[in-house]
Design an enzyme around this catalytic site. Sequence first.
Site, PDB file in Angstrom:
ATOM      1  N   TYR A   1     -15.139 -70.102 -17.542  1.00 60.29           N
ATOM      2  CA  TYR A   1     -15.244 -70.139 -19.007  1.00 60.29           C
ATOM      3  C   TYR A   1     -15.459 -71.549 -19.558  1.00 60.29           C
ATOM      4  O   TYR A   1     -15.646 -71.721 -20.765  1.00 60.29           O
ATOM      5  CB  TYR A   1     -13.969 -69.567 -19.636  1.00 60.29           C
ATOM      6  CG  TYR A   1     -13.688 -68.151 -19.233  1.00 60.29           C
ATOM      7  CD1 TYR A   1     -14.448 -67.103 -19.736  1.00 60.29           C
ATOM      8  CD2 TYR A   1     -12.663 -67.852 -18.344  1.00 60.29           C
ATOM      9  CE1 TYR A   1     -14.196 -65.795 -19.362  1.00 60.29           C
ATOM     10  CE2 TYR A   1     -12.401 -66.542 -17.966  1.00 60.29           C
ATOM     11  CZ  TYR A   1     -13.170 -65.523 -18.481  1.00 60.29           C
ATOM     12  OH  TYR A   1     -12.917 -64.231 -18.114  1.00 60.29           O
TER      13      TYR A   1
ATOM     14  N   ASN B   1      -9.498 -63.157 -32.184  1.00 62.44           N
ATOM     15  CA  ASN B   1      -8.267 -62.682 -31.553  1.00 62.44           C
ATOM     16  C   ASN B   1      -7.259 -63.787 -31.231  1.00 62.44           C
ATOM     17  O   ASN B   1      -6.054 -63.560 -31.293  1.00 62.44           O
ATOM     18  CB  ASN B   1      -8.582 -61.863 -30.303  1.00 62.44           C
ATOM     19  CG  ASN B   1      -9.215 -60.537 -30.652  1.00 62.44           C
ATOM     20  OD1 ASN B   1      -8.924 -59.951 -31.695  1.00 62.44           O
ATOM     21  ND2 ASN B   1     -10.095 -60.054 -29.793  1.00 62.44           N
TER      22      ASN B   1
ATOM     23  N   HIS C   1     -16.802 -69.724 -26.516  1.00 64.10           N
ATOM     24  CA  HIS C   1     -15.413 -69.398 -26.850  1.00 64.10           C
ATOM     25  C   HIS C   1     -14.458 -70.542 -26.506  1.00 64.10           C
ATOM     26  O   HIS C   1     -13.330 -70.565 -26.989  1.00 64.10           O
ATOM     27  CB  HIS C   1     -15.003 -68.127 -26.100  1.00 64.10           C
ATOM     28  CG  HIS C   1     -14.224 -67.143 -26.906  1.00 64.10           C
ATOM     29  ND1 HIS C   1     -14.190 -67.110 -28.288  1.00 64.10           N
ATOM     30  CD2 HIS C   1     -13.427 -66.111 -26.506  1.00 64.10           C
ATOM     31  CE1 HIS C   1     -13.418 -66.116 -28.687  1.00 64.10           C
ATOM     32  NE2 HIS C   1     -12.933 -65.500 -27.633  1.00 64.10           N
TER      33      HIS C   1
END
Length: 186
Positions: free
Chosen positions: A14, A112, A19
């Site tokens: 990631y 979130n 993100h």
Amino acid sequence: MKLIAGLGNPGKKYERTRHNVGFMVVDELSFRHQTPWKKSKFNGMTSEIIVGGEKMILVKPLTFMNASGECIRPLMDYYNIPIEDVVIVYDDLDLPVGKIRLRQKGSAGGHNGMKSIIQHVKTQEFNRIRVGVSRPLKGEVIHYVLGDFPKAEQPDIIAAIQKSADAIEDFAQTPFIEVMNKYNQK
């Protein structure tokens, strides 16, 4: 003392994704000040910098995005940091790539990680820096935010990361409202 949390997901997979732009901002600050990252007992990585005599604790939660609040709240409690001295840095689909927007309060806006933090700190009234990653023209949002920035967007996102880090350094000595007014006009 300030707490600066960059949101993202842990792991090499990631590392350079949209993100993880929050992680990229706190990494930039750690790099500028040549401070190491250490594993925290609160399920995160922390690094401490001093800006103009003010200690700033940088944090990258290791909880994965959707549980970020599980790391942030215990750190606030441990260091006795009031909510007004906290800044959360995260990706925003509703801003163009490279644009930043500072706010003192607001909803999670469908993010979130922010939902988790709001749930754990029990308020929406805290400082945040939203870093624009734009929306996908088509396809699922989840695949988009977990994708890397294409080469054409890299200069804009690098500039946004540096500008966000500059704003955080200014916050060491300046009320967030003034920092917000300065950087939201650029």
